[in-house]
Design a protein around this motif. Sequence first.
Motif, PDB file in Angstrom:
ATOM      1  N   TYR A 134      42.120  45.975  39.988  1.00  0.00           N
ATOM      2  CA  TYR A 134      42.091  44.768  39.154  1.00  0.00           C
ATOM      3  C   TYR A 134      41.886  45.140  37.688  1.00  0.00           C
ATOM      4  CZ  TYR A 134      40.829  40.143  37.438  1.00  0.00           C
ATOM      5  OH  TYR A 134      40.775  38.973  36.730  1.00  0.00           O
ATOM      6  N   LYS A 135      40.964  46.062  37.432  1.00  0.00           N
ATOM      7  CA  LYS A 135      40.705  46.495  36.054  1.00  0.00           C
ATOM      8  C   LYS A 135      41.930  47.160  35.442  1.00  0.00           C
ATOM      9  CE  LYS A 135      35.698  47.039  36.408  1.00  0.00           C
ATOM     10  NZ  LYS A 135      34.566  48.002  36.390  1.00  0.00           N
ATOM     11  N   GLN A 136      42.710  47.836  36.299  1.00  0.00           N
ATOM     12  CA  GLN A 136      43.918  48.495  35.822  1.00  0.00           C
ATOM     13  C   GLN A 136      45.116  47.541  35.761  1.00  0.00           C
ATOM     14  OE1 GLN A 136      44.356  51.824  38.489  1.00  0.00           O
ATOM     15  NE2 GLN A 136      42.722  53.013  37.507  1.00  0.00           N
TER      16      GLN A 136
ATOM     17  N   TYR B 147      47.392  43.730  39.862  1.00  0.00           N
ATOM     18  CA  TYR B 147      46.834  42.560  40.540  1.00  0.00           C
ATOM     19  C   TYR B 147      47.318  42.400  41.984  1.00  0.00           C
ATOM     20  CZ  TYR B 147      45.546  41.509  35.752  1.00  0.00           C
ATOM     21  OH  TYR B 147      45.037  41.577  34.479  1.00  0.00           O
ATOM     22  N   GLU B 148      48.571  42.716  42.241  1.00  0.00           N
ATOM     23  CA  GLU B 148      49.077  42.592  43.610  1.00  0.00           C
ATOM     24  C   GLU B 148      48.417  43.611  44.531  1.00  0.00           C
ATOM     25  OE1 GLU B 148      53.289  42.721  43.680  1.00  0.00           O
ATOM     26  OE2 GLU B 148      53.541  40.834  42.557  1.00  0.00           O
ATOM     27  N   GLU B 149      48.219  44.824  44.041  1.00  0.00           N
ATOM     28  CA  GLU B 149      47.551  45.858  44.835  1.00  0.00           C
ATOM     29  C   GLU B 149      46.073  45.485  45.038  1.00  0.00           C
ATOM     30  OE1 GLU B 149      47.279  49.471  47.007  1.00  0.00           O
ATOM     31  OE2 GLU B 149      48.897  48.105  46.438  1.00  0.00           O
ATOM     32  N   ALA B 150      45.462  44.956  44.000  1.00  0.00           N
ATOM     33  CA  ALA B 150      44.066  44.515  44.112  1.00  0.00           C
ATOM     34  C   ALA B 150      43.939  43.418  45.164  1.00  0.00           C
ATOM     35  CB  ALA B 150      43.561  44.012  42.767  1.00  0.00           C
TER      36      ALA B 150
ATOM     37  N   LEU C  71      37.102  38.075  43.802  1.00  0.00           N
ATOM     38  CA  LEU C  71      38.057  39.069  43.318  1.00  0.00           C
ATOM     39  C   LEU C  71      39.461  38.750  43.816  1.00  0.00           C
ATOM     40  CD1 LEU C  71      38.572  41.693  41.789  1.00  0.00           C
ATOM     41  CD2 LEU C  71      38.027  42.938  43.884  1.00  0.00           C
ATOM     42  N   LEU C  72      39.560  38.323  45.073  1.00  0.00           N
ATOM     43  CA  LEU C  72      40.862  37.955  45.627  1.00  0.00           C
ATOM     44  C   LEU C  72      41.448  36.764  44.869  1.00  0.00           C
ATOM     45  CD1 LEU C  72      43.091  38.169  47.745  1.00  0.00           C
ATOM     46  CD2 LEU C  72      41.683  36.791  49.279  1.00  0.00           C
TER      47      LEU C  72
END
Length: 363
Positions: free
Chosen positions: A106-108, A111-114, A134-135
């Motif tokens: 998420y920080k990177q 968003y889809e991977e997070a 977070l989701l």
Amino acid sequence: MKCPKCHKEVEKGSLYCPYCLSEIPWVREFDTVETLMKKKQQNRSSEKKHKSKIIKYFGRRKRKKLKFSKKQLLCLLLCALMLTGCFCYLQLNTFSALYSRAKKQYKQQNYEEAQRIAEDALDKSPKNEAANLLLAKSMEKSGDIRSAFLILRPFVQNKTAGAEIYREYVKLLTQAGKTEEVRSVLKSADIEIQNACAEYICETPVSNLESGTYTVAQTLELKGNCSKIYYTVDGTTPDRDSMVYTGPVILGEGTTEIKAFGVNDKGIESDIISRKYVIVLSTPKAPRVIPKSGDYNKQTEIKITVPDGCKAYYAFDSEPDLNSTVYEQPISMPAGYHKLNVILVAANGKTSKMTTMEYYLQY
């Protein structure tokens, strides 16, 4: 054996004579010095033999080397690798590990991977608030606001959500233009949540005047931590098409019912404030003028009594108004015949009846 005291036969091994109760002094053969020495020698010999056998056995074991075939070594290696792999997999797929990886993605801005990793973490702990938040954030960043709503709504409805859940939820509502729902959600939340979401709460405007009856005209001011204040003066409910407050409102004689609400920079509306004012203006009495009407044969000064809060306007031979001369000092009576007309005007704008005096001055 016989008892040394009563000489009766006593059963072997008895410590006391059953007849006279005397102590039987038994002396066993193996308790003699000679017997003890023999047994001690026998025990030593036995111990030496036992130790010798143990030394010989382990000596042979040391000399004997373990031998494994290549196939056996390969199998052992594969088993070790499998066990290590299983251990690593389990460690990397714990809730904590998955959640940490999702946060990193998420920080990177991945968003889809997070989102994918957060979903895996929630498989292990479905009710974890931080992972659900977070989701939802990952979904919102990916443009799926509706799904983000569905993730957070149960926490808010059950009133189990923390401040971060509420902040994200009202943020999504605001983005969707559901400002009324934002007001409703935060109104029912506790004070801690309201403080955390203060930027989404618009304070109700306040007025400088309380509702009531006044005898002089009033100036109404509205204030609030708002970007705009909308209001009406006829008692109707204001909306965003109503007048925008830009400065003080003068309340004249009669009844005025003010209703107003504020809107903050996020478009959230406040509650409506309602105030009712009744202005009853008092009319000043007709001014008092001296001297009285009459004929005069010498120069005379005319004086007008002016009450506090009023002004006197006068004119000779015509009716005075607000454009006429303001009385400030005694007036010199003009020669000849003249009519002096005087009025009082109060601070509330009310005008008194006119006083008329007739003077005839002849030297």
